[in-house]
Design a protein around this motif. Structure first.
Motif, PDB file in Angstrom:
ATOM      1  N   UNK A  60       0.836  -1.192   0.000  1.00 34.43           N
ATOM      2  CA  UNK A  60       0.000   0.000   0.000  1.00 34.43           C
ATOM      3  C   UNK A  60       0.877   1.250   0.000  1.00 34.43           C
ATOM      4  N   UNK A  63       2.464   1.859  -3.330  1.00 38.71           N
ATOM      5  CA  UNK A  63       1.599   2.428  -4.364  1.00 38.71           C
ATOM      6  C   UNK A  63       1.245   3.870  -4.016  1.00 38.71           C
ATOM      7  N   UNK A  65       3.248   5.928  -2.681  1.00 39.00           N
ATOM      8  CA  UNK A  65       4.453   6.651  -3.054  1.00 39.00           C
ATOM      9  C   UNK A  65       4.498   6.868  -4.567  1.00 39.00           C
ATOM     10  N   UNK A  66       4.246   5.802  -5.321  1.00 37.36           N
ATOM     11  CA  UNK A  66       4.248   5.923  -6.783  1.00 37.36           C
ATOM     12  C   UNK A  66       3.187   6.925  -7.228  1.00 37.36           C
ATOM     13  N   UNK A  67       1.968   6.755  -6.691  1.00 32.92           N
ATOM     14  CA  UNK A  67       0.874   7.606  -7.125  1.00 32.92           C
ATOM     15  C   UNK A  67       1.128   9.064  -6.781  1.00 32.92           C
ATOM     16  N   UNK A  69       4.092  10.698  -5.929  1.00 29.28           N
ATOM     17  CA  UNK A  69       5.263  11.359  -6.487  1.00 29.28           C
ATOM     18  C   UNK A  69       5.250  11.313  -8.013  1.00 29.28           C
ATOM     19  N   UNK A  70       4.839  10.202  -8.577  1.00 30.22           N
ATOM     20  CA  UNK A  70       4.974  10.066 -10.028  1.00 30.22           C
ATOM     21  C   UNK A  70       3.725  10.472 -10.795  1.00 30.22           C
ATOM     22  N   UNK A  71       2.543  10.314 -10.181  1.00 27.69           N
ATOM     23  CA  UNK A  71       1.324  10.661 -10.895  1.00 27.69           C
ATOM     24  C   UNK A  71       0.560  11.815 -10.264  1.00 27.69           C
ATOM     25  N   UNK A  72       1.070  12.336  -9.173  1.00 26.56           N
ATOM     26  CA  UNK A  72       0.419  13.477  -8.556  1.00 26.56           C
ATOM     27  C   UNK A  72      -0.915  13.174  -7.901  1.00 26.56           C
ATOM     28  N   UNK A  73      -1.192  11.896  -7.642  1.00 28.54           N
ATOM     29  CA  UNK A  73      -2.444  11.550  -6.956  1.00 28.54           C
ATOM     30  C   UNK A  73      -2.171  11.563  -5.457  1.00 28.54           C
ATOM     31  N   UNK A  74      -2.694  12.574  -4.783  1.00 21.94           N
ATOM     32  CA  UNK A  74      -2.317  12.762  -3.395  1.00 21.94           C
ATOM     33  C   UNK A  74      -3.446  12.534  -2.409  1.00 21.94           C
ATOM     34  N   UNK A  76      -6.388   9.450  -1.143  1.00 24.22           N
ATOM     35  CA  UNK A  76      -6.647   8.021  -1.207  1.00 24.22           C
ATOM     36  C   UNK A  76      -8.034   7.735  -0.655  1.00 24.22           C
ATOM     37  N   UNK A 121      11.885  10.571   5.467  1.00 26.10           N
ATOM     38  CA  UNK A 121      10.596  10.981   6.019  1.00 26.10           C
ATOM     39  C   UNK A 121      10.765  11.305   7.485  1.00 26.10           C
TER      40      UNK A 121
END
Lengths: 132, 239
Positions: A60, A63, A65-67, A69-74, A76, A121
Motif C-alpha cells: 500500500x 503504491x 508513493x508511486x501515485x 510522487x509520479x502521478x500526482x495523486x495525493x 486516497x 521521512x
C-alpha cells in the motif's frame, strides 16, 4: 572404552550449542506473545482492513508513493469510502497511529525488519531540533 | 465492503487514469516570470530562499563544495552569460538575480537519468522521484544552470528545524526545485512566490492565454537563461 569421557563431554557440548538459541531467548525474555503494539487512539478504522494491512501495508505504501510522487495523486479513498491525504508522516503517523516508535518500530524490531523510509521521512516527534 | 488486493490495485489505477483524463481536458503548462527590477528593490532580501529552504528541509552547508540549494542568487553576468550587450550589463553587473530550476521544455537532466528518477511531467514540471535516485550525478553534470545539488553529507545534522510535512533527503541523493508541486496539488502557489514581499515572482499557466504569466510575456520584453543551449527554460526574467 577409554574414550567414554571424551564422547560424553562432546555430546554434552553439542547439545548445549544446538540449544543455545533457546537459552539465549529465555534469558532475553523473548516470548511467543508478539510485540506490544500501541493501537491508534483516535482513529477507529484503518485506511484498509486490518488483515490487508497486516500482510500488505508495504505494498500500500509503495503504491501511495508511486501515485503521489509520479502521478500526482495525493488523496486516497479508503475501503469505507473516506478520503485521506497520501502522507506517510501526516496521515499514517500524525492522524492515525500517533507514534511511530510504539507502533511501526515495535513490530519491525520484533520481526527484524528494517526500512530506510525514515532516513528521509520525518517522524513528527523528532521534527524540532536536528534528529538522530 | 472489504477490499481485496485486486480491487485495491484496480481502484488506484482508475484514480490515476481519471487524473490523466482531467489533465488532458484542461492543459497546464506551469511557468514563472521574475521581474528583476522589483526583485532588486530591497537589497539583500532572502525571503524567497528562506521560505523555500525551510519548507523543503534544505540543509545549509557552509562549505561551497557541499552546498545544497533549490533557489539562490546569482550575479547577473553569471546568470545570463549570453547577454552580450555591454551597456545593459553595466547596469546589472554583480546584481543578484534569483535563480532556480528552469523546468526546461527540453531538459538535459531528464535525458541522462538512467533510472527514470527525474522526468518531465505533462504540466511542464521537471519532477524528481527521490526514491529512485541512485546518486550517479549525471543530471548534476548535464544541467547547464547548476540547479541540481548532490548531498555529499548527511543533511539532517545541518537542519536547525525540520518540517515534518516534507521529507528530508539522505546522503547520496540529488535534489532540486520542483515548482512546489506538492503545494500546487493543494491549489497553493509556490513558496517563493508567496514569500516575495515585492511580488516580483509571478507563477501561472502558459497554456491559458488569460493567465498573468501570459499577459506579462505578451506585454514585456523577457529573457531566459542561456537560450542558445536549446533547453527552452520555462522561467522568464523581465530585466
Amino acid at each position: 572404552m577409554r574414550d567414554r569421557g571424551w564422547i560424553y563431554s562432546g555430546l554434552g557440548l553439542f547439545l548445549i550449542l544446538v540449544t543455545y538459541p533457546f537459552w539465549q531467548n529465555l534469558r532475553a525474555g523473548v516470548t511467543s506473545k508478539g510485540p506490544d503494539l500501541r493501537r491508534p487512539a483516535e482513529a477507529k478504522q484503518c485506511v484498509m482492513p486490518v488483515s490487508y494491512m497486516r500482510t500488505s501495508h508495504m505494498d500500500l505504501l509503495a503504491s501511495w508513493r508511486e501515485n503521489a510522487v509520479r502521478d500526482g495523486v495525493r488523496t486516497f479513498q479508503s475501503a469505507d469510502g473516506q478520503t485521506y491525504n497520501v502522507s506517510l508522516s501526516g496521515t499514517c503517523i500524525t492522524q492515525c497511529h500517533a507514534s511511530k516508535e510504539e507502533f511501526c518500530d515495535r513490530c519491525h524490531n520484533y520481526a527484524s525488519v528494517s526500512n530506510y523510509c525514515w532516513d528521509c521521512h520525518v517522524d513528527p516527534r523528532q521534527a524540532h531540533g536536528s534528529a538522530r | 465492503m472489504i477490499l481485496d488486493r485486486k480491487s485495491f490495485l484496480r481502484l488506484t489505477g482508475l484514480s490515476v487514469l481519471a487524473r490523466k483524463l482531467v489533465a488532458a481536458v484542461t492543459p497546464k503548462r506551469w511557468a514563472m516570470v521574475v521581474d528583476a527590477r522589483k526583485c532588486l528593490q530591497k537589497e539583500g532580501c532572502q525571503k524567497c530562499i528562506e521560505a523555500c529552504h525551510r519548507m523543503h528541509n534544505v540543509p545549509a552547508f557552509a562549505e561551497p563544495r557541499h552546498e545544497v540549494r533549490w533557489i539562490w542568487k546569482e550575479p547577473f553576468e553569471r546568470a545570463f552569460p549570453s547577454q552580450e550587450n555591454l551597456y545593459s550589463q553595466a547596469a546589472f553587473r554583480d546584481k543578484p538575480f534569483p535563480v532556480f530550476c528552469n523546468h526546461c521544455d527540453n531538459p538535459p537532466c531528464v535525458r541522462v537519468c538512467p533510472t527514470g528518477a527525474t522526468w518531465k511531467r505533462d504540466d511542464g514540471i521537471v519532477m524528481m522521484d527521490w526514491h529512485r535516485c541512485i546518486g550517479c550525478r549525471y543530471c548534476v553534470a548535464a544541467c547547464p544552470y547548476g540547479s541540481r545539488s548532490f548531498n555529499w553529507l548527511d543533511p539532517r545534522p545541518r537542519l536547525t528545524q525540520m518540517n515534518a510535512e516534507f521529507p528530508t533527503r539522505t546522503k547520496g541523493v540529488v535534489e532540486k526545485c520542483t515548482f512546489c508541486e506538492e503545494r500546487l496539488a493543494r491549489g497553493e502557489a509556490p513558496a517563493c512566490v508567496e514569500a516575495c514581499p515585492e511580488k516580483a515572482m509571478v507563477f501561472g499557466n502558459l497554456a491559458d492565454p488569460a493567465s498573468e504569466v501570459r499577459q506579462l510575456l505578451g506585454a514585456r520584453y523577457t529573457v531566459r537563461r542561456k537560450p542558445e543551449l536549446g533547453t527552452r527554460p520555462e522561467v522568464y526574467y523581465i530585466v
